[in-house]
Structure formats: structure tokens, C-alpha cells
Design an enzyme around this catalytic site. Sequence first.
Site, PDB file in Angstrom:
ATOM      1  N   ASN A 296       2.907 -81.901-109.024  1.00 45.83           N
ATOM      2  CA  ASN A 296       3.978 -80.915-108.952  1.00 45.83           C
ATOM      3  C   ASN A 296       3.371 -79.535-109.191  1.00 45.83           C
ATOM      4  OD1 ASN A 296       3.728 -80.523-111.783  1.00 45.83           O
ATOM      5  ND2 ASN A 296       5.282 -82.083-112.205  1.00 45.83           N
TER       6      ASN A 296
ATOM      7  N   GLY B 160       9.503 -88.295-108.244  1.00 37.11           N
ATOM      8  CA  GLY B 160       8.178 -88.050-107.678  1.00 37.11           C
ATOM      9  C   GLY B 160       7.534 -89.311-107.145  1.00 37.11           C
ATOM     10  N   ASP B 161       7.733 -90.414-107.841  1.00 38.00           N
ATOM     11  CA  ASP B 161       7.193 -91.690-107.367  1.00 38.00           C
ATOM     12  C   ASP B 161       7.863 -92.107-106.061  1.00 38.00           C
ATOM     13  OD1 ASP B 161       5.581 -91.827-109.635  1.00 38.00           O
ATOM     14  OD2 ASP B 161       7.013 -93.038-110.755  1.00 38.00           O
TER      15      ASP B 161
END
Length: 324
Positions: free
Chosen positions: A195, A256-257
Site C-alpha cells: 500500500n 488487500g489480500d
Amino acid sequence: MRIAVTGSIATDHLMTFPGRFADQLVAEQLHTVSLSFLVDTLDIRRGGVAPNISFGMGVLGLHPAMVGAAGADFEDYRAWLERHNVDTASVHISETRHTARFMCTTDEDHNQIASFYTGAMAEARYIELKPVADRLGGLDLVLIGADDPQAMVRHTQEARARGYAFAADPSQQLARLDGDAIKEIVDGAAFLFSNEYEAALIESKTGWDTAEVLERVGARITTLGSKGVRIQRKGEPDLTVGCAQERRKADPTGVGDGFRAGFVAGLSWGLGLERAAQVGCMLATLVIETIGTQEYELRPAAFLERLAENYGDEAAAEVRAKLG
């Protein structure tokens, strides 16, 4: 495409305290705290970087090989993952430790007190990738996610030595890794995931600027929260893909995964980087709309309809040919 996903395997124990931690703390006695909180709820959730990403790939129709370390208590989790197309044959089972656990209590002000038990995750450093490749007939990509730090370095070194393309995704472990370890994990990666904050941390700890990072990776993929994702490559203009519109925000954990799962699935289907990122953003939206990192359900027709709404009919048509 033969894909191995390495990373932590964990169970989350999430509790809520119907009060304020601050009301229970005595300023003059903070040097000798001894407190117990009676909690109202306990949610036990499946978690860990490797299962979250592998599950996302699985519901998109891939069969990723998950690589990590767990305890003898992993069998129920294994059955869940295998039911969702995840190959768990390469998971190392510890003879002495339980699967890693995240234990967190949240008060009414959303303050949290948490503990993380590393457990079997510490044994991931003993896992070799070659037996995984031998079993699958080769490896086209190894995604190296947040895990035991020594395991992350070892997997990267082996992938580089054996010629396996790899994606570097150090994420939560960046705070623990020093600059030399981060360089080892990043250098030569086909893809680097992070990120915005993690991207800055990588540069700060390694001493590399953006241009130097791009010299060392094939593509740098940076998630931007509500602004979507940025893709950077040496000598190429930046690509930015916006987020898919969510219908509600239930829980951001694992978003995010989910993006990584969709992005890698798009690559495995032969899609370009922009289209793969759109698939990733759409899958991430399903995650944020659901409480729990693996509790969402992917219905192909609905997924394609929402993909068209957000990214156009051409995007949906390309993915339809792959998703079925």
C-alpha cells in the site's frame, strides 16, 4: 498457470468489550496493570495471508498451492480451503505448536488490545519450494506474502536461485524487517505489492528511491485505498485503476489480500495489467462488503455484471471468457 502462495496461516479470535478500556485504567498504577475484561461476543474467523489470497483465487476457479506452516488443529481449516479449490498438500504441520492466532478485544470506542501467537508460523522457515515445484511439475509464479521473516527471505532466495518468477508482498512484516532483508525480498521480483505507506517504508528502509525500485522489479503495484491502485513499470507511463463501487462497507480486513487474489488470477488468464487490476479491485469490493476475510460468495453472473458496471462491457466480456 502453476501458482504457489506462501504466507502466514492464522485464526482470528475477535472479542468485544461493552465498555471503555480507559475507564479501567488507574494512572498511578499503570506500572502494575492486572486487568480482566468480561466480553460480550467472540467471533472466530479464518485468517492469514496465504489462506486469504488462496481462497480468493480458488473462488475464481484457480487451484493455487498454499505453502505455509500450521498446527495439528489445521484439519477443519484445511477442509474448508480444499472445498474452495485450494491445494493444501504443501502445508507443513508442526508436531509441537498450534496454528498462529490473533486475539483481539475491542471496546466501545474501537480501541483494541491484541496479542499475536506466532505458533507454527515460525516453522515456515524450514519449508523448501522445490518439492512443491516437483509435485506440480514446475512453478510459474511464487507469491511470497507476509510470514515468518526468515521464511520470506529463504523463499525469495530459493525462487531466485531456481529461476521461479516471484511476487514480493512483505506488507505487515515491513516494520520488523531491516533494510537488507527488504532488499533481498524485493530485488528481482516480477511484481511488488504494497500500500502507499508500505511503499514509502520500503524506500525509507532500503534507501532506494522510486526509480531504483523500478530498476529492480518488473511491476510495482501500489494500492491507494479508496483511490484504487497504481501500477508502475520502468520506462512506461503509470496506470491507475479506480475502485469498484461497494454497496456497503462491512469490514476492511483482508481487502488487500482479495485484490492480490484477483490480480494474480487475471494474470493467470493472460489478461493485461490494467484488466487484472480491475478483477482485483472487484474481488476486493466483495471482501469489504462482508464481515470476515473468507466469508464472501462469488457468483459468476453477478460478478461479471458488477465488473461491467464499474469497468465497462469490454472488461466483462474478456473476463467472462476466462471465468465461465
